[in-house]
Design a protein around this motif. Structure first.
Motif, short mmCIF file in Angstrom:
data_model
loop_
_atom_site.label_atom_id
_atom_site.label_comp_id
_atom_site.label_asym_id
_atom_site.label_seq_id
_atom_site.Cartn_x
_atom_site.Cartn_y
_atom_site.Cartn_z
N LEU A 1 0.83 -1.22 0.00
CA LEU A 1 0.00 0.00 0.00
C LEU A 1 0.86 1.26 0.00
O LEU A 1 0.51 2.27 -0.63
CB LEU A 1 -0.93 -0.01 1.21
N ALA A 2 1.97 1.19 0.66
CA ALA A 2 2.89 2.32 0.68
C ALA A 2 3.49 2.54 -0.70
O ALA A 2 3.67 3.70 -1.13
CB ALA A 2 4.00 2.09 1.71
N VAL A 3 3.82 1.46 -1.37
CA VAL A 3 4.34 1.61 -2.75
C VAL A 3 3.33 2.32 -3.61
O VAL A 3 3.67 3.22 -4.40
CB VAL A 3 4.69 0.21 -3.31
N PHE A 4 2.08 1.90 -3.49
CA PHE A 4 1.03 2.56 -4.27
C PHE A 4 0.87 4.01 -3.87
O PHE A 4 0.79 4.90 -4.73
CB PHE A 4 -0.30 1.81 -4.10
N GLN A 5 0.85 4.29 -2.61
CA GLN A 5 0.52 5.63 -2.14
C GLN A 5 1.67 6.61 -2.34
O GLN A 5 1.43 7.79 -2.62
CB GLN A 5 0.14 5.57 -0.66
N TYR A 6 2.90 6.16 -2.20
CA TYR A 6 4.03 7.08 -2.24
C TYR A 6 4.79 7.06 -3.55
O TYR A 6 5.70 7.87 -3.74
CB TYR A 6 4.98 6.78 -1.09
N ILE A 7 4.46 6.16 -4.44
CA ILE A 7 5.13 6.15 -5.74
C ILE A 7 4.11 6.32 -6.87
O ILE A 7 4.20 7.27 -7.66
CB ILE A 7 5.94 4.85 -5.94
N GLN A 8 3.16 5.41 -6.96
CA GLN A 8 2.24 5.45 -8.10
C GLN A 8 1.33 6.67 -8.06
O GLN A 8 1.19 7.38 -9.06
CB GLN A 8 1.39 4.17 -8.13
N GLN A 9 0.70 6.90 -6.94
CA GLN A 9 -0.24 8.00 -6.87
C GLN A 9 0.42 9.36 -7.06
O GLN A 9 -0.10 10.20 -7.81
CB GLN A 9 -1.01 7.93 -5.53
N PRO A 10 1.54 9.67 -6.44
CA PRO A 10 2.15 10.99 -6.66
C PRO A 10 2.58 11.23 -8.10
O PRO A 10 2.34 12.31 -8.65
CB PRO A 10 3.36 10.99 -5.72
N VAL A 11 3.23 10.22 -8.69
CA VAL A 11 3.70 10.42 -10.06
C VAL A 11 2.51 10.58 -11.01
O VAL A 11 2.51 11.47 -11.88
CB VAL A 11 4.58 9.22 -10.49
N GLU A 12 1.51 9.74 -10.83
CA GLU A 12 0.36 9.83 -11.74
C GLU A 12 -0.39 11.15 -11.56
O GLU A 12 -0.83 11.75 -12.54
CB GLU A 12 -0.59 8.64 -11.47
N SER A 13 -0.52 11.60 -10.35
CA SER A 13 -1.20 12.87 -10.10
C SER A 13 -0.41 14.03 -10.69
O SER A 13 -1.00 14.96 -11.25
CB SER A 13 -1.39 13.08 -8.61
N THR A 14 0.89 13.99 -10.56
CA THR A 14 1.71 15.07 -11.09
C THR A 14 1.66 15.10 -12.60
O THR A 14 1.62 16.17 -13.22
CB THR A 14 3.15 14.96 -10.61
N LEU A 15 1.69 13.92 -13.19
CA LEU A 15 1.55 13.88 -14.65
C LEU A 15 0.22 14.48 -15.08
O LEU A 15 0.15 15.20 -16.08
CB LEU A 15 1.65 12.43 -15.13
N ALA A 16 -0.84 14.17 -14.35
CA ALA A 16 -2.14 14.76 -14.67
C ALA A 16 -2.13 16.26 -14.44
O ALA A 16 -2.75 17.02 -15.19
CB ALA A 16 -3.23 14.10 -13.83
N GLY A 17 -1.42 16.71 -13.44
CA GLY A 17 -1.33 18.15 -13.16
C GLY A 17 -0.59 18.90 -14.25
O GLY A 17 -0.91 20.05 -14.56
N LEU A 18 0.39 18.25 -14.87
CA LEU A 18 1.09 18.90 -15.97
C LEU A 18 0.17 19.19 -17.14
O LEU A 18 0.44 20.07 -17.96
CB LEU A 18 2.24 18.01 -16.45
N LEU A 19 -0.93 18.45 -17.21
CA LEU A 19 -1.89 18.71 -18.28
C LEU A 19 -2.48 20.10 -18.20
O LEU A 19 -2.88 20.67 -19.22
CB LEU A 19 -3.02 17.67 -18.23
N ALA A 20 -2.57 20.65 -16.98
CA ALA A 20 -3.11 22.00 -16.85
C ALA A 20 -2.25 23.00 -17.63
O ALA A 20 -2.78 23.90 -18.30
CB ALA A 20 -3.17 22.39 -15.39
N VAL A 21 -0.95 22.80 -17.56
CA VAL A 21 -0.04 23.70 -18.30
C VAL A 21 -0.24 23.50 -19.80
O VAL A 21 -0.32 24.46 -20.57
CB VAL A 21 1.42 23.41 -17.91
N SER A 22 -0.33 22.25 -20.22
CA SER A 22 -0.49 21.97 -21.65
C SER A 22 -1.81 22.50 -22.19
O SER A 22 -1.86 23.10 -23.28
CB SER A 22 -0.40 20.46 -21.89
#
Lengths: 211, 641, 258
Positions: A100-121
């Motif tokens: 669960l930690a792997v999911f919460q501290y690796i997958q979720q942050p990276v995926e959220s940040t990638l989605a956040g970069l879409l705002a700039v695009s």
């Protein structure tokens, strides 16, 4: 032999497909149990297909590493992360705190940040839109987007004034009437296309499963 | 077959050792007098009429008696009996059918000079005679003269019925066997043929011998085997005196007349063609080996024959061609041109190494936009200013959703589907938070489910976040049904039979055998047993799948969707109808903030409202600036043109 | 297998890792770089491994493996065991043969089953769940006395809205069917005709419905774009707020306030 197997696969796809399809319109009681059984097989096969997809991903990147192709260190990172996560999940269970930690501290942050970069695009694209293309459709698109954004978020000043409320109403009218009408047409078109494609498979005209 | 004469009783050819066919029984013609006194067959069938006439010509026997009806060996010759019967000479064609001059020739009379006047001579023949009388000797019988009147083609020879066979004089002058009647047509040189006691024989019959053995007439072999007498040499015939109808090419020994034709210039070959003239490849003399030296074929259908083309050494076993191949003479200029062409082609085919693409540097505008947005969303969170005003008016849809949640019974669990990815947690947790909080505030048990692999973790994360404020405990107030793979088919299975679709669960208590043993799911066997179905998704596709697949099995349970702002237009048609498939819709941070305001529980939506608002404003300003700049650029460009 | 890990330590290290990864991904604003690529490849590996672990733990192992481990003699050979365990194992085995060169054709059976069942589910849902209901919904009454159940609209406002929705629906379908001709994607689609109206001669585009449909479609796209931009701003907001809180936590940990 090739033609014979293809006919067998088509017969299987059509027969099982018709058993499932009849449940939407006729729902024969004698076929209900068979239908449930077939759907269960589909669920199991879907999970197995996901596993096979991961195995294939592993094989592709392993070959890339073996051939020392351009970017192979990144493939090594991917393979290492995949193997470690899979082994940890298999040995400790996917419910363990480590997984669960792997999911919460690796997958979720990276995926959220990638989605956040879409705002700039997206913002950058809207800024450049009229400098690249100026026609009737572009103006309609941009004006609508602007009005909806104005009516959605708060304003620095006069956020609860009459103008803001008017913009809110305009935003609701655009999204709940104009866009809803077009969306209904889009949904009907999508449903028609999906029906046509599905019927082609059920009638054997399309055989994406191969021969 | 090698055409060698063989004895009648022989089974194999004495020359080529091929198996001889059985001699057919030839029906005998009584009194016909076969050549050489050949015995007529005693019984049975008779000779065909054409053969009997032939014999008459050869033997000169008069009158062929009427032939008995054919009854030859077997029934194969029955058809010969159907042919018109020809009697003897005295029984020739009635007068008038055959001109007398033809009849005179047939009977052995000699000269056409003696052709009775007033005989029925065809016009064409008369013309020939006239012309022949008027021509000088040696004139070509045939002239190429375009201005000459084209003489009509002579009428064809009367059909050579069996009764019209004319014996050929043995001293015929044409090596091609021109009949006597044609020869007799010449006025000057009509051949005078002395009546001979010997039967007149055509030249091609010269080799036929009669040894009195009673056998069939023997035709000499075409192959000289040394045993039989060679056929007489072809008679040289001077065709210069032949009628004008005989073309020149039929004559032998005629002097070439090519020299007389001087209107054609000799052909000159171009240099390149002259250079391609093959050398050393053609043998000028073709040697024909004698039959004795010829090999005997030993394989194939022609086995046993001598002189046939050998199959195996030539065809079956291909070999490299002997002798020199054609050699191309190339001069220096041609060689230089060929080299130039070769170099041009090489340059075309040489691979051009692709230049590495220049690394695209991000534009300054991109940095400006990114910086502006990051500052806009970061400053309110860090500094707390500016604080955006909360919405004063709730959206119209919110009331309906609140009413749906307020109306559901609380003794049965609500099914919440978490179908969004980890990347959408920033919006979905903020929007779905007040909805879940409302359910928890009412004390509704909750069962979560997901068709995404990570959905169960996201469900646990949000449930833990919201449940903390309502003392919701996993296992008692909410449970996770887990992961359901398979897309629409899996949703259909769950809608039709939930207990068979999901068995394991996520973060299930150890004491439970299956997840359905949990007290949260007590009494739930069908989809309609849930008090509410809520789909939380960031994409319209998942919402549409759940709406389509679950609706027939929901019964009275309402369906609510919590969707991202971008997906709302594609879900709203299911909501905006007199018979809606969706009973409540929640979309966008504005609705979530209003929901939290209504509940009186500020949550994630409130915490992100100011950052969201300022970021949205900055984006609007940037878009307006970009639009103005784009329009101005367009105007300037159009003016420059 | 339970693993005892200090939750505080795990949370601290995890938060730090998440913050570092967030910054690595945000570095893409400056341009494509190695840090961004490492972060994204790491994400793909973790996501794939986790999905595979979940698929095994929650679906395959309890349905196919556990029944064999808990099998009793009476259950073996029973119908439910054969149809629920043995046959799926066989199907999964055949599907796995797709990876084996030369034997991949045998994997056509489970693929055919998946595709046939999936196609039936799509067709059934599309017809029963969208085509029929949405067609009926498009035939809303123009009666001014009808009340919209969701929004409470009535009267002239509702009539106008119903008309607009109907025109949008028909126009959108007309646009995709009649508006685009093969090979003429860039040709002018509309011509202008002058129509006499009581107000005088008016130029209208022809054909009308595809033109109107185009307008409605791009309005819908504008609404979707605005919604997508709002959503992504929320994602960015959440990440920036996380970084801020992570920084605050780190600083407070390094420099505890006495």
């Amino acid at each position: 032999m090739r033609g014979g197997l293809g006919i067998v696969w088509a017969a299987i796809a059509i027969s099982f497909g018709l058993i499932v399809l009849q449940g939407y319109f006729i729902d024969l009681e004698v076929l209900r149990d068979v239908r449930t059984m077939v759907l269960q097989w589909a669920v199991v096969l879907a999970a197995a297909a996901l596993l096979l997809g991961v195995v294939n991903l592993l094989a592709v990147h392993l070959s890339k590493i073996g051939a020392q192709e351009k970017g192979w260190p990144y493939s090594a990172v991917l393979v290492g992360a995949l193997v470690v996560t899979l082994l940890v999940g298999l040995f400790f269970g996917e419910e363990s705190p480590l997984v669960l930690a792997v999911f919460q501290y690796i997958q979720q942050p990276v995926e959220s940040t990638l989605a956040g970069l879409l705002a700039v695009s997206l913002t950058l694209g809207a800024v450049r839109l009229l400098s690249r293309r100026r026609d009737r459709r572009t103006y309609v698109f941009l004006v609508t987007a602007f009005l909806v954004m104005l009516g959605t978020g708060p304003w620095l000043i006069g956020s609860n004034g009459g103008l803001h409320q008017l913009m809110g109403e305009a935003r609701a009218w655009l999204s709940q009437v104009w866009a809803a009408g077009a969306a209904r047409g889009l949904l009907l078109g999508v449903a028609l296309g999906a029906t046509a494609t599905g019927l082609r498979v059920l009638l054997g005209a399309d055989r994406p499963y191969g021969d | 077959m090698c055409q060698t004469e063989n004895a009648a009783e022989a089974e194999f050819c004495r020359l080529c050792h091929a198996k001889l066919p059985e001699a057919p029984e030839i029906p005998s013609v009584p009194g016909s007098g076969a050549v050489g006194g050949q015995e007529t067959p005693a019984a049975g069938g008779e000779m065909p009429d054409w053969l009997s006439r032939l014999r008459q010509e050869v033997t000169g026997e008069a009158g062929a008696t009427e032939s008995a009806p054919l009854s030859g060996a077997g029934d194969d010759l029955d058809w010969l009996g159907a042919m018109p019967q020809v009697g003897g000479e005295d029984e020739g064609p009635p007068a008038g059918e055959v001109p007398e001059w033809l009849g005179a020739s047939a009977s052995g009379e000699t000269s056409t000079d003696e052709t009775p006047e007033g005989a029925d001579v065809p016009e064409w023949l008369a013309k020939i005679r006239a012309k022949a009388r008027g021509e000088d000797e040696g004139e070509p019988a045939f002239e190429v003269d375009e201005a000459a009147e084209i003489t009509p083609a002579p009428p064809p020879v009367p059909p050579s019925a069996p009764e019209a066979v004319i014996p050929v004089e043995p001293e015929a002058r044409s090596s091609l066997g021109l009949p006597d009647w044609l020869m007799a047509a010449r006025p000057d040189e009509a051949p005078t043929v002395a009546p001979s006691s010997e039967p007149e024989r055509p030249s091609w019959l010269m080799g036929v011998t009669d040894d009195g053995s009673g056998e069939l007439p023997r035709i000499p072999a075409l192959v000289f085997d040394g045993e039989g007498a060679p056929p007489p040499p072809a008679l040289d015939i001077d065709l210069s005196s032949v009628s004008a109808q005989v073309p020149d090419w039929m004559g032998e020994g005629r002097p070439p007349e090519a020299a007389d034709r001087s209107d054609l210039a000799p052909a000159t070959l171009p240099a390149w063609l002259e250079a391609m003239r093959p050398v050393d490849t053609f043998r000028s003399v073709i040697e024909i080996e004698s039959a004795e030296d010829a090999a005997v074929e030993s394989a194939g259908p022609l086995a046993g024959l001598r002189g046939a083309l050998l199959a195996e050494p030539v065809v079956a076993m291909p070999h490299a061609p002997t002798g020199k191949s054609a050699r191309l003479d190339v001069n220096e200029r041609q060689y230089a041109q060929a080299e130039l062409l070769h170099r041009l082609i090489e340059d075309e085919q040489r691979e051009v190494r692709p230049r590495p693409a220049a690394k695209a540097r991000p534009s300054a505008l991109r940095w400006v936009v990114a910086a502006a947005l990051l500052l806009a969303v970061g400053v309110p969170g860090l500094l707390g200013v500016p604080a955006m005003a909360l919405p004063a008016f709730a959206p119209r849809d919110l009331a309906g959703l609140v009413g749906v949640v307020d109306a559901i019974p609380t003794e049965r669990p609500a099914l919440i589907v978490f179908d969004y990815e980890a990347g959408a947690t920033g919006e979905m947790e903020a929007v779905a938070g007040p909805f879940l909080s409302h359910l928890m505030a009412r004390g509704v048990p909750i069962a979560t489910l997901s068709t995404h692999a990570g959905g169960s973790v996201l469900a646990e994360r949000l449930m833990a976040l919201q449940g903390a404020g309502h003392n919701y405990v996993r296992g008692e107030d909410f449970i996770h049904l887990g992961y359901l793979p398979g897309g629409p088919a899996a949703v259909q299975l769950f809608a039709a039979s939930p207990r068979q679709a999901v068995t394991s669960g996520f973060l299930k208590a150890e004491a439970l055998t299956t997840i359905w043993d949990s007290p949260v799911l007590a009494g739930v066997t069908r989809l309609s047993d849930f008090t509410l179905l809520a789909v939380i998704t960031s994409g319209s596709e998942d919402a549409r799948v759940w709406i389509e697949q679950s609706e027939p099995f929901l019964g009275e349970a309402p369906l609510v969707t919590v969707v991202s702002a971008g997906s709302e237009p594609l879900v709203r048609p299911y909501y905006e109808s007199t018979d809606p498939r969706v009973n409540g819709i929640l979309s966008g941070l504005t609705s979530a903030v209003a929901y939290e305001q209504r509940l009186g529980e500020p949550g994630l939506a409130h915490s992100r409202w100011s950052s969201y608002g300022l970021g949205l404003l900055v984006a609007e300003v940037l878009i307006v600036m970009g639009a103005v700049g784009g329009i101005a650029t367009g105007v300037v460009r159009s003016r420059r043109r | 297998m339970p693993v005892q890990i200090d939750p505080v330590l795990l949370e601290t290290l995890g938060t730090l890792l998440a913050a570092v990864l967030t910054v690595m991904v945000l570095s893409y604003i400056l341009g494509d770089n190695a840090l961004f690529r490492i972060a994204t490849y790491l994400f793909v590996g973790v996501a794939s491994g986790y999905a595979a672990a979940v698929a095994w733990q929650e679906v395959l192992q309890p349905r196919l493996i556990a029944p064999f481990l808990n099998l009793s003699t009476a259950q073996f050979g029973a119908g439910p065991f054969l149809t629920g365990v043995v046959v799926p194992i066989g199907l999964v085995g055949l599907l796995a043969l797709r990876l084996v060169p030369g034997a991949g054709r045998l994997g056509g059976l489970p693929v055919a089953l998946l595709i046939g069942v999936g196609a039936a589910a799509v067709v059934g849902g599309a017809i029963a769940g969208t085509l029929v209901p949405q067609t009926l919904a498009a035939m809303e009454s123009f009666s001014p006395f009808a009340v919209a159940p969701q929004t409470g609209e009535t009267g002239f406002e509702r009539m106008v809205n119903v008309l607009l929705v109907l025109v949008g629906t028909v126009g959108t379908l007309a646009y995709f069917r009649f508006g685009v001709r093969q090979g003429e994607e860039y040709a002018p689609r509309y011509s202008w005709r002058r129509v006499r109206t009581p107000l005088g001669a008016v130029s209208i585009p022809w054909p009308v419905f595809p033109f109107l449909g185009e307008v409605f479609i791009f309005v819908a796209f504008g609404v979707m774009f605005a919604g997508a931009l709002s959503a992504t701003l929320l994602y960015l907001t959440e990440r920036v707020q996380f970084l801020a809180s992570a920084l605050q936590t780190l600083l407070s940990g390094l420099f505890p306030i006495a």
